[in-house]
Design a protein around this motif. Structure first.
Motif, PDB file in Angstrom:
ATOM      1  N   GLY A  92       0.797  -1.233   0.000  1.00 29.75           N
ATOM      2  CA  GLY A  92       0.000   0.000   0.000  1.00 29.75           C
ATOM      3  C   GLY A  92       0.820   1.268   0.000  1.00 29.75           C
ATOM      4  O   GLY A  92       0.361   2.306   0.505  1.00 29.75           O
ATOM      5  N   HIS A  93       2.024   1.213  -0.577  1.00 24.62           N
ATOM      6  CA  HIS A  93       2.794   2.457  -0.702  1.00 24.62           C
ATOM      7  C   HIS A  93       1.958   3.459  -1.513  1.00 24.62           C
ATOM      8  O   HIS A  93       1.237   3.067  -2.431  1.00 24.62           O
ATOM      9  CB  HIS A  93       4.126   2.167  -1.410  1.00 24.62           C
ATOM     10  N   SER A  94       2.095   4.734  -1.208  1.00 20.80           N
ATOM     11  CA  SER A  94       1.241   5.734  -1.879  1.00 20.80           C
ATOM     12  C   SER A  94       1.472   5.758  -3.385  1.00 20.80           C
ATOM     13  O   SER A  94       0.572   6.116  -4.142  1.00 20.80           O
ATOM     14  CB  SER A  94       1.459   7.121  -1.286  1.00 20.80           C
ATOM     15  N   TYR A 162       4.072   5.572   8.329  1.00 18.39           N
ATOM     16  CA  TYR A 162       3.354   6.828   8.061  1.00 18.39           C
ATOM     17  C   TYR A 162       4.168   7.639   7.076  1.00 18.39           C
ATOM     18  O   TYR A 162       5.280   8.068   7.389  1.00 18.39           O
ATOM     19  CB  TYR A 162       3.132   7.623   9.358  1.00 18.39           C
ATOM     20  N   GLU A 163       3.620   7.818   5.876  1.00 18.68           N
ATOM     21  CA  GLU A 163       4.328   8.559   4.839  1.00 18.68           C
ATOM     22  C   GLU A 163       3.410   9.616   4.230  1.00 18.68           C
ATOM     23  O   GLU A 163       2.578   9.293   3.366  1.00 18.68           O
ATOM     24  CB  GLU A 163       4.785   7.610   3.727  1.00 18.68           C
ATOM     25  N   PRO A 164       3.549  10.878   4.661  1.00 26.52           N
ATOM     26  CA  PRO A 164       2.741  11.924   4.035  1.00 26.52           C
ATOM     27  C   PRO A 164       3.098  11.985   2.546  1.00 26.52           C
ATOM     28  O   PRO A 164       4.284  12.072   2.200  1.00 26.52           O
ATOM     29  CB  PRO A 164       3.187  13.209   4.738  1.00 26.52           C
ATOM     30  N   ALA A 226      12.403   4.306  10.281  1.00 24.27           N
ATOM     31  CA  ALA A 226      12.064   5.056   9.071  1.00 24.27           C
ATOM     32  C   ALA A 226      11.945   4.139   7.870  1.00 24.27           C
ATOM     33  O   ALA A 226      12.592   3.086   7.797  1.00 24.27           O
ATOM     34  CB  ALA A 226      13.133   6.107   8.797  1.00 24.27           C
ATOM     35  N   LEU A 227      11.101   4.567   6.933  1.00 29.45           N
ATOM     36  CA  LEU A 227      11.054   3.966   5.599  1.00 29.45           C
ATOM     37  C   LEU A 227      11.681   5.006   4.681  1.00 29.45           C
ATOM     38  O   LEU A 227      11.163   6.116   4.544  1.00 29.45           O
ATOM     39  CB  LEU A 227       9.608   3.644   5.198  1.00 29.45           C
ATOM     40  N   VAL A 228      12.814   4.648   4.107  1.00 26.94           N
ATOM     41  CA  VAL A 228      13.652   5.620   3.407  1.00 26.94           C
ATOM     42  C   VAL A 228      13.711   5.291   1.923  1.00 26.94           C
ATOM     43  O   VAL A 228      14.054   4.161   1.560  1.00 26.94           O
ATOM     44  CB  VAL A 228      15.090   5.592   3.996  1.00 26.94           C
TER      45      VAL A 228
HETATM   46  P1  PGA Z   1      11.813   9.338   0.036  1.00 30.04           P
HETATM   47  O1  PGA Z   1      10.741   8.165  -0.168  1.00 30.04           O
HETATM   48  O2  PGA Z   1      12.669   8.981   1.221  1.00 30.04           O
HETATM   49  O3  PGA Z   1      12.597   9.361  -1.256  1.00 30.04           O
HETATM   50  O4  PGA Z   1      11.043  10.595   0.266  1.00 30.04           O
HETATM   51  C1  PGA Z   1      10.176   7.512   0.939  1.00 30.04           C
HETATM   52  C2  PGA Z   1       9.237   6.439   0.478  1.00 30.04           C
HETATM   53  O5  PGA Z   1       8.476   6.644  -0.464  1.00 30.04           O
HETATM   54  O6  PGA Z   1       9.226   5.327   1.051  1.00 30.04           O
END
Ligand code: PGA
Length: 248
Positions: A92-94, A162-164, A226-228
């Protein structure tokens, strides 16, 4: 105690040669104090899993189908990810919700499939900029959690990210107070629904995490890692983020 998790999402980036970055990362962090996960494109999962055998690093997929097998050209199932050496999968990634029209119900079905295959699911939620500007962030997140998570979620097998949407890949991040507000809300919501299991689930923040802002984000309450995206592609950047998480 929730074990902290640094997860890298390579998205549609990386060829075989990019796996050198993982080797560099392991040189830098042979025994990380937190859990480290890398989700490369599907084409690299087996190769990465083979290369890092017996190392303190987990490999994950970026998506899976809701069925275990069948006539679904181009899709990859959860048992296939396991077979390739993955232990986790992002669901469910945005970008999947936007590019492939994935609904909460579909995300829930995928999560059920991931759990049935023995994977740990990293389930993503997050508001758009318009939703934040109109003051409905918490109700959006509440709905996504209610409808994207199946009833059998456990602390060991489900991680919330949680990823805005507006913070992903933009270099912009919410204020620390805004991150704390959403993470506290997610904790309350999952604890109400899943009890002690909800209290034990990790909640990751994602969206423009980089070495320069990681430490302050990791100090926020209920941020368990974190999800990076972008910063996980380079061993030096991801390594610095892991170091910040170990120190948090
Ligand atoms: P970003 O992406 O760290 O490049 O902003 C995060 C993500 O979509 O998981």
């Amino acid at each position: 105690m929730r074990r902290k998790l640094a997860a890298g999402n390579w998205k549609m980036n990386g060829l075989s040669a990019s796996l050198v970055e993982v080797e560099k990362l392991l040189e830098y962090h042979p025994k990380p104090a937190c859990e480290v996960l890398i989700c490369p494109p599907a084409t690299l999962i087996a190769q990465l899993a083979w290369r890092i055998k017996n190392k303190e690093l987990a490999v994950g997929g970026q998506d899976c189908h809701w069925n275990a097998s069948g006539a679904h050209t181009g899709d990859i199932s959860a048992p296939m990810l396991v077979d390739a050496g993955a232990s986790h999968v992002i669901i469910g990634h945005s970008e999947r919700r936007a590019d492939h029209g994935e609904s909460d119900a579909l995300v829930q079905a995928k999560c059920t499939a991931a759990l049935a295959a023995g994977l740990t699911a990293v389930v993503c939620v997050g508001e758009t900029e318009h939703q934040r500007d109109t003051g409905i962030t918490l109700s959006v997140i509440g709905m996504q959690l209610a409808h994207s998570l199946p009833d059998d979620c456990t602390a060991a097998r489900v991680v919330i990210a949680y990823e805005p949407v507006w913070a992903i890949g933009t270099g912009r991040t919410p204020t620390l107070a805004e991150i704390g507000e959403v993470h506290d809300f997610i904790r309350k919501t999952i604890t109400t629904r899943f009890g002690a299991e909800g209290n034990g689930m990790r909640i990751l923040y994602g969206g423009s995490v980089k070495p320069s802002n990681a430490a302050e984000i990791f100090a926020v309450s209920n941020v368990d890692g974190a999800l990076v995206g972008g910063a996980s592609l380079k061993a030096s950047d991801f390594g610095a983020i892991i170091a910040a998480l170990e120190a948090a």
